[in-house]
Design an enzyme around this catalytic site. Structure first.
Site, PDB file in Angstrom:
ATOM      1  CB  SER A  15      63.884  14.547  23.076  1.00  0.00           C
ATOM      2  OG  SER A  15      62.935  13.629  23.397  1.00  0.00           O
ATOM      3  CB  ALA A  20      59.252  13.734  14.284  1.00  0.00           C
ATOM      4  N   PRO A  21      59.904  15.429  17.060  1.00  0.00           N
ATOM      5  CG  PRO A  21      59.147  16.948  18.644  1.00  0.00           C
ATOM      6  CD  PRO A  21      59.470  15.497  18.455  1.00  0.00           C
ATOM      7  N   GLY A  22      62.205  16.963  16.605  1.00  0.00           N
ATOM      8  CA  GLY A  22      63.461  17.589  16.174  1.00  0.00           C
ATOM      9  C   GLY A  22      64.434  18.035  17.251  1.00  0.00           C
ATOM     10  N   GLY A  23      64.213  17.628  18.495  1.00  0.00           N
ATOM     11  CA  GLY A  23      65.096  18.072  19.590  1.00  0.00           C
ATOM     12  C   GLY A  23      66.550  17.639  19.416  1.00  0.00           C
ATOM     13  CG  ASP A  48      59.966  10.533  13.048  1.00  0.00           C
ATOM     14  OD1 ASP A  48      58.798  10.166  12.854  1.00  0.00           O
ATOM     15  OD2 ASP A  48      60.517  10.488  14.155  1.00  0.00           O
ATOM     16  CG  ASP A  65      60.980   1.490   8.807  1.00  0.00           C
ATOM     17  OD1 ASP A  65      61.709   1.763   9.799  1.00  0.00           O
ATOM     18  OD2 ASP A  65      60.340   0.433   8.720  1.00  0.00           O
ATOM     19  CG  ASP A 125      65.126   9.624  21.253  1.00  0.00           C
ATOM     20  OD1 ASP A 125      65.169   8.712  22.092  1.00  0.00           O
ATOM     21  OD2 ASP A 125      64.541  10.709  21.457  1.00  0.00           O
ATOM     22  CE  LYS A 152      63.699   5.500  23.279  1.00  0.00           C
ATOM     23  NZ  LYS A 152      63.894   6.859  23.721  1.00  0.00           N
TER      24      LYS A 152
END
Ligand SMILES: C[S@@+](CC[C@H](N)C(=O)[O-])C[C@H]1O[C@@H](n2cnc3c(N)ncnc32)[C@H](O)[C@@H]1O
Length: 367
Positions: free
Chosen positions: A199, A232-235, A251, A271, A287, A316
């Site tokens: 990501s 998460a995971p942190g990109g 997250d 949240d 994201d 999205k």
């Protein structure tokens, strides 16, 4: 009523998004002049490109979300002889009045396109040499083969030869000030070994596409602060911390790799839709996988509350009706910011690294 001359256009897009790409171009043309009695040929699906005749002599690339590239189509050649593709191409290009600053041979971003790209790589030097000899191409290489000051030639139009397959070609031109500056309209990014997810490429590309170099160094400076919603995971957080920006990563999921214990990262298991920052930050990045309307409302609320100055976020897309979902999400943001008297700039694109989504850049501007 007068009919204006038709102009053929060639647009590249993510395979599967041809209808959205065509619909947007048609809408832009209609905004210039209502179309009267123009029959549109059906748009082929999953080809990665759109060929469309519009009675618009100009389109604005930056306002097209689904188009990766915008090309004015000048000629199409249906049956290139296998033994000599060069002669008919040169004859067609000779009819164009311009001199070009670059020659781009392109294929669709599809599996079929990949099978043609080996041919375009071999063919490129042949066509380039012939065009230079004819004085049609002035791309910064002098006769002795050394590079000249090519930046001076950047303002010249580009020549595109697009091969839907090996036996046909679409020849067109693009304006360097109203098009993508990348071959096939694709801003490829290298995957950084340290980043915890692919990501990261989306945010890296968004930064390149939406901000020029000056803006990148002005708006992304060490010592700034950011909130990453759905981190998460942190990109995405990684893109910020590599620029020395401190990130609160929101997250419930775990941050991974170097991001799990990074001195510039604070991981908050909360949240993202309920989270409120302790104090205003420079950047909001988001994201989260959610309905576009819900994410749009959240982004607008952050700007209205004054919690951030700039944002990059993904919307999205639903399974169907992409364009209307995008229109209503972006429309809702515009309305809220306009009602609040906020000056801003908003750009949206379906990036190369985006899938069923688009990416939006929103920044406050001075009044
Ligand atoms: C596509 S992933 C994000 C990937 C991330 N941008 C990266 O570069 O590694 C979406 C993330 O959003 C998180 N998410 C979804 N809804 C959320 C919410 N309401 N609050 C916080 N995080 C949420 C998920 O846990 C998931 O980790």
């Amino acid at each position: 009523m007068t009919h204006t001359k038709q102009q053929d256009w060639l647009l590249y897009c993510r395979p599967g998004f041809e209808q959205d790409c065509a619909q947007e171009a048609l809408r832009q043309a209609k905004q210039q002049r209502p179309i009267i009695g123009v029959e549109q040929a059906p748009i082929a699906a999953d080809t990665g490109y759109v060929q469309i005749a519009l009675n618009a002599q100009s389109l604005s690339y930056k306002d097209l979300i689904f188009a990766r590239q915008l090309i004015r189509l000048e000629h199409s050649i249906e049956a290139l002889p296998e033994r000599d593709r060069l002669t008919p191409l040169l004859a067609a290009i000779a009819k164009l009045p311009q001199t070009f600053g670059a020659l781009w041979l392109e294929v669709a971003d599809t599996n079929d396109g990949k099978t043609v790209s080996a041919f375009t790589r071999r063919f490129q030097p042949l066509l380039e040499t012939a065009l230079r000899e004819q004085g049609k191409l002035q791309d910064g290489v002098s006769e002795d083969g050394t590079q000249t000051e090519s930046y001076k030639l950047n303002h010249l139009p580009r020549l595109h030869v697009f091969f839907p397959d090996k036996s046909s070609a679409l020849i067109g031109t693009s304006d360097p000030y109203n098009s993508s500056s990348s071959l096939m309209g694709i801003h490829r990014q290298n995957m950084p070994a340290e980043a915890p997810s692919r990501s990261t490429l989306k945010l890296a590309e968004a930064i390149e596409v939406f901000m020029d170099k000056g803006e990148q160094s002005r708006l992304l400076r060490a010592g700034m602060t950011a909130i990453d919603l759905g981190a998460a995971p942190g990109g995405w957080s990684w893109q910020m911390v590599k620029r020395g920006i401190r990130v609160a990563a929101v997250d419930n999921g775990p941050m991974k790799g170097v991001l799990a214990k990074h001195p510039l990262v604070e991981h908050l298991r909360q949240d993202g839709f309920k989270f409120a920052p302790r104090k205003a930050v420079d950047w909001l990045i988001c994201d989260m996988v959610e309905k576009p309307a819900k994410v749009a409302d959240l982004m607008a609320a952050w700007f209205v509350a004054g919690w951030c100055k700039h944002a990059i976020f993904n919307l999205k897309l639903p399974m169907k009706q992409h364009l209307s979902a995008v229109d209503s999400a972006l429309g809702a943001i515009r309305k809220k910011l306009d009602d609040d008297g906020i000056n801003y700039r908003m750009s949206a694109k379906q990036l190369y690294h985006d899938r069923e989504e688009i990416t939006v850049f929103l920044t406050k501007t001075k009044g």
